[in-house]
Scaffold this motif. Structure first.
Motif, mmCIF file in Angstrom:
data_model
loop_
_atom_site.group_PDB
_atom_site.id
_atom_site.type_symbol
_atom_site.label_atom_id
_atom_site.label_comp_id
_atom_site.label_asym_id
_atom_site.label_seq_id
_atom_site.Cartn_x
_atom_site.Cartn_y
_atom_site.Cartn_z
ATOM 1 N N GLN A 118 50.632 61.825 57.883
ATOM 2 C CA GLN A 118 51.604 62.895 58.098
ATOM 3 C C GLN A 118 52.398 62.667 59.389
ATOM 4 O O GLN A 118 53.527 63.114 59.510
ATOM 5 N N GLY A 119 51.800 61.974 60.329
ATOM 6 C CA GLY A 119 52.483 61.723 61.582
ATOM 7 C C GLY A 119 53.664 60.787 61.456
ATOM 8 O O GLY A 119 54.520 60.749 62.339
ATOM 9 N N PHE A 120 53.718 60.023 60.361
ATOM 10 C CA PHE A 120 54.825 59.091 60.157
ATOM 11 C C PHE A 120 56.072 59.772 59.602
ATOM 12 O O PHE A 120 57.172 59.221 59.692
ATOM 13 N N LEU A 121 55.920 60.941 58.987
ATOM 14 C CA LEU A 121 57.063 61.585 58.347
ATOM 15 C C LEU A 121 58.043 62.107 59.383
ATOM 16 O O LEU A 121 57.670 62.807 60.331
ATOM 17 N N ALA A 122 59.313 61.779 59.201
ATOM 18 C CA ALA A 122 60.343 62.269 60.119
ATOM 19 C C ALA A 122 60.377 63.789 60.142
ATOM 20 O O ALA A 122 60.682 64.400 61.175
ATOM 21 N N ALA A 123 60.031 64.415 59.019
ATOM 22 C CA ALA A 123 60.057 65.874 58.929
ATOM 23 C C ALA A 123 59.101 66.517 59.929
ATOM 24 O O ALA A 123 59.325 67.644 60.371
ATOM 25 N N ASN A 124 58.053 65.819 60.279
ATOM 26 C CA ASN A 124 57.065 66.390 61.195
ATOM 27 C C ASN A 124 57.388 66.134 62.659
ATOM 28 O O ASN A 124 56.640 66.559 63.539
ATOM 29 N N ARG A 125 58.455 65.397 62.938
ATOM 30 C CA ARG A 125 59.121 65.357 64.238
ATOM 31 C C ARG A 125 58.356 64.645 65.349
ATOM 32 O O ARG A 125 58.728 64.756 66.514
ATOM 33 N N PHE A 126 57.311 63.922 65.034
ATOM 34 C CA PHE A 126 56.635 63.168 66.081
ATOM 35 C C PHE A 126 57.549 62.074 66.630
ATOM 36 O O PHE A 126 57.481 61.747 67.822
ATOM 37 N N GLY A 127 58.380 61.526 65.756
ATOM 38 C CA GLY A 127 59.314 60.509 66.214
ATOM 39 C C GLY A 127 60.272 61.047 67.256
ATOM 40 O O GLY A 127 60.589 60.369 68.248
#
Length: 300
Positions: A53-62
């Motif tokens: 889940q941490g890789f998804l752009a939607a979750n904004r970790f990037g």
């Protein structure tokens, strides 16, 4: 801890006068690296803890990670402005302090450790006073160590300041500046705890102890090899740190809510009902844009 320190520096900057302008410059140069390095550490750690889940752009970790690295570089690279901190502090060291440190360093290693240990002894490892004494000792010791190294190598060995500062003592320069910043942060945290409402002090004190012990464990090699801590105390630090991690971990959600992050910023799927969001295959985040609609509704 770093948020309290940042708020303190902002207040000092806003209310500065001619008499404390130079001190405020040092404070600004010290807090910016701490905050941006910590932001990078938090974003990386949280991304890892969230798995795929941490890789998804939607979750904004990037976004968090990129913002942290922008902060580490913009308006002065962190390592460069830490040199500014060390330079300003070094200019205040008196010759008598350098001579006293040289005398200490000329003694047998066992004697040096005994002297350093006495300066940091007394109190429980979760006691704020003990941690503050240890942090203050580390800051002072590293400052005098740097002053002595610069004096010996530039005056006696006739090396250039640039050569010594950049190529021979750069790790010491960075360690000294960070020790100052960490000591300042702990002092600010202590004042926040003292000024807090009675019902908040226990939780804040626990957070302060956890912050201090985390920092001590990260610097355990230096503290042990210079006699500031003995093996018994080091084991106590480890035990107390792990206990506080478990205690604070149980309050994590409540503590995060204490930041007062507005609801409209909670639009990442992982901050909502992430199980429902991932019930079906969304082809990453591309096939399900409901989280964007939630953000727009919250902002309207």
């Amino acid at each position: 801890a770093y948020n309290f320190a940042l708020n303190y520096v902002q207040e000092r900057y806003q209310n500065q006068g001619p008499q404390d302008q130079q001190e405020v410059v040092v404070l600004c140069c010290a807090i910016k690296p701490l905050v941006s390095w910590h932001a990078s550490h938090v974003s990386t750690t949280c991304r890892e803890r969230c798995g795929g889940q941490g890789f998804l752009a939607a979750n904004r970790f990037g976004e968090a990670y990129a913002f942290a690295h922008a902060g580490m570089t913009a308006e002065g690279d962190n390592r460069v402005i830490m040199q500014k901190v060390a330079k300003e502090l070094l200019a205040k060291v008196k010759p008598n302090a350098i001579r006293a440190h040289a005398q200490l360093r000329s003694k047998p290693l066992k004697t040096q450790h005994e002297i350093n240990g006495r300066a940091c002894s007394g109190g429980n490892v979760t006691d704020a006073g003990w941690a503050m004494r240890l942090f203050a000792w580390r800051e002072k010791y590293l400052l005098h160590e740097l002053a002595l190294a610069m004096a010996v190598k530039t005056k006696e060995e006739k090396k250039s300041v640039f050569e010594v500062w950049m190529y021979e003592e750069s790790p010491l320069v960075q360690s000294m500046a960070r020790a100052y910043a960490e000591a300042m942060t702990l002092q600010v945290f202590s004042r926040v705890v003292a000024a807090a409402a009675p019902h908040m002090r226990a939780d804040l004190s626990r957070l302060m102890s956890l912050h201090a012990l985390t920092n001590i464990r990260n610097d355990m090699e230096f503290l042990l090899t210079h006699g500031a801590l003995d093996v018994v105390t080091a084991k106590e630090v480890k035990k107390a740190h792990e206990r506080l991690c478990a205690e604070v971990g149980g309050q994590a959600l409540a503590l995060v809510e204490g930041f007062g992050i507005p609801e409209w910023m909670h639009h990442a799927p992982i901050a909502q009902d992430w199980k429902a969001y991932n019930k079906d295959d969304n082809f990453g985040e591309l096939d399900n844009q409901l989280y964007r609609q939630a953000k727009l509704r919250a902002m309207l």
